[in-house]
Design a protein around this motif. Structure first.
Motif: not given
Length: 428
Positions: A14-15, A46-47, A52-54
């Motif tokens: 999972r991000r 993100t969409h 942002s995701t990591f």
């Protein structure tokens, strides 16, 4: 997503959100973005483009490295953070600090310094920690002549960074003392190299004075319009605001070159090679073209829509190191608001910002402010990149000087091999 523990092993796929990454690292969200900008952490938008995701495992590996660097027990040999798989590179520097939506040159507020002192004076402060009032850079005729001859041999369509790189190389060949890396010698090189780069650019108007302040000389290379004191002050301030910005990609390239004990001309050439990338120095030119399109159509909405439809980011908006407003943009906009000729481009920039930020706040960055300056001054879109490169040369010299004082070849991370394990059969 919040009901899962980001530290659990079964959460590796999972991000993480920015907040979760910050909690796992034990830092503020702004520091997470600083890790991203310095290449210590990867991110993915993100969409909806609002955050942002990591990668969870990458964040955990960084947390382990941080604990190790602060004196915690070392990771096990099998850990991704072990030295055998490439130790994280952290570069200590006394030049620029960025925090809380402000930035500082050697501990002094950079915006205030740029407002009160010329580009040359700010450069001297960055290099030496001393303020030389009235500092002025000049180049010997021999250096200028060889640089102009080399630049003159380039095709007419050569980009500004092409010309600057060739000028730096030509000036190096003409300098028999270029391999002297002592501080005094490098400072002498810097005070000659920067005006040589400007003098080597083809002039737009022929009435320039080589004894004028550097910003005045640069103006004659970028615009054919007459310049008054307010616009020249804005250009000089832009140069000072852009002198340095911590370990940007081009600055890291300079430090790698200096670590290998490349001379100052070569180190600057390394920076110029990186700054040409579309994700670095070219951003101001993209914003310039966008403003011209907005002015032509009279409305930012269709221009912003077309940028998004093409899958591109809106140039000149947002900055990873500034959750709020980019202080460089704020300072430059304040000057441009007092210049009547800048009003149309300034209004176009505000329109772009308001249109793009309809659902979530987006702040202008220095690229958009620089685009207002160049677009309202009759300059080509490439002028923003030229201003950026000339300004940043002083910062590169400061970082090269700092690196010359460190252990040679320390900028040598180990590769993390992911190819097939040997022995493999010889290829047919």
């Amino acid at each position: 997503m919040r009901d899962q523990d980001p530290g659990r092993p079964d959460d590796a796929e999972r991000r993480l959100t920015t907040k979760e990454a910050a909690e796992l690292l034990g830092v503020k969200p702004e520091t997470v973005y600083a890790y991203v900008s310095r290449g210590r952490l990867g991110s993915r938008r993100t969409h909806d483009g609002r955050g942002s995701t990591f990668d969870a495992e990458e964040v955990r590996a960084l947390a382990r490295r941080n604990r190790r660097d602060t004196g915690a027990p070392a990771a096990s040999p099998a850990s991704p953070a072990s030295p055998a798989s490439g130790q994280e590179l952290a570069v200590r520097t006394r030049i620029t600090l960025i925090e809380s939506d402000r930035y500082y040159y050697r501990g002094v507020d950079a915006v205030e310094l740029a407002a009160r002192h010329s580009y040359e004076e700010v450069a001297e402060w960055l290099w030496t920690g001393e303020l030389r009032s009235g500092a002025a850079f000049s180049a010997p005729e021999s250096s200028v002549t060889v640089a102009r001859r080399a630049v003159g041999a380039l095709p007419e369509h050569a980009a500004p960074t092409d010309r600057l790189r060739v000028a730096a190389i030509a000036a190096a060949v003409a300098d028999p003392l270029r391999f002297d890396l002592s501080e005094d010698a490098v400072l002498g090189t810097a005070r000659i190299l920067i005006p040589t780069l400007v003098a080597a650019l083809p002039p737009v108007v022929r009435d320039g004075d080589d004894r004028a302040p550097l910003a005045h000389r640069l103006w004659t290379r970028l615009s054919g319009r007459p310049a008054d004191e307010p616009i020249l002050h804005a250009l000089d301030t832009a140069l000072s605001l852009l002198v340095d910005h911590d370990l940007a990609a081009s600055t890291l390239a300079v430090r790698v070159a200096a670590s290998a004990r490349a001379h100052a001309y070569a180190a600057v050439s390394a920076g110029l090679g990186v700054i040409e990338g579309p994700l670095h120095g070219a951003a101001g030119g993209l914003a310039h073209r966008m403003l011209l399109e907005v002015l032509d159509q009279g409305n930012a909405a269709p221009v912003v829509a077309e940028e998004l439809r093409a899958g591109r980011r809106i140039p000149g908006l947002g900055h990873r190191l500034y959750p709020g407003e980019d202080p460089r943009a704020r300072a430059l906009f304040a000057l441009l608001e007092d210049i009547p000729r800048a009003a149309p481009a300034l209004a176009a920039a505000r329109d772009v910002q308001a249109t793009a930020a309809r659902h979530t706040p987006l702040h202008a960055n220095v690229d958009l402010a620089l685009a207002v300056l160049t677009a309202s001054s009759g300059m080509a879109p490439s002028a923003a990149e030229t201003i950026f490169a000339v300004a940043r040369t002083a910062g590169w010299i400061a970082h090269a000087l700092e690196e010359y004082g460190e252990r040679p070849l320390r900028m040598r991370p180990s590769g993390l091999y992911t190819g097939p394990r040997p022995p493999q059969p010889l290829p047919e």
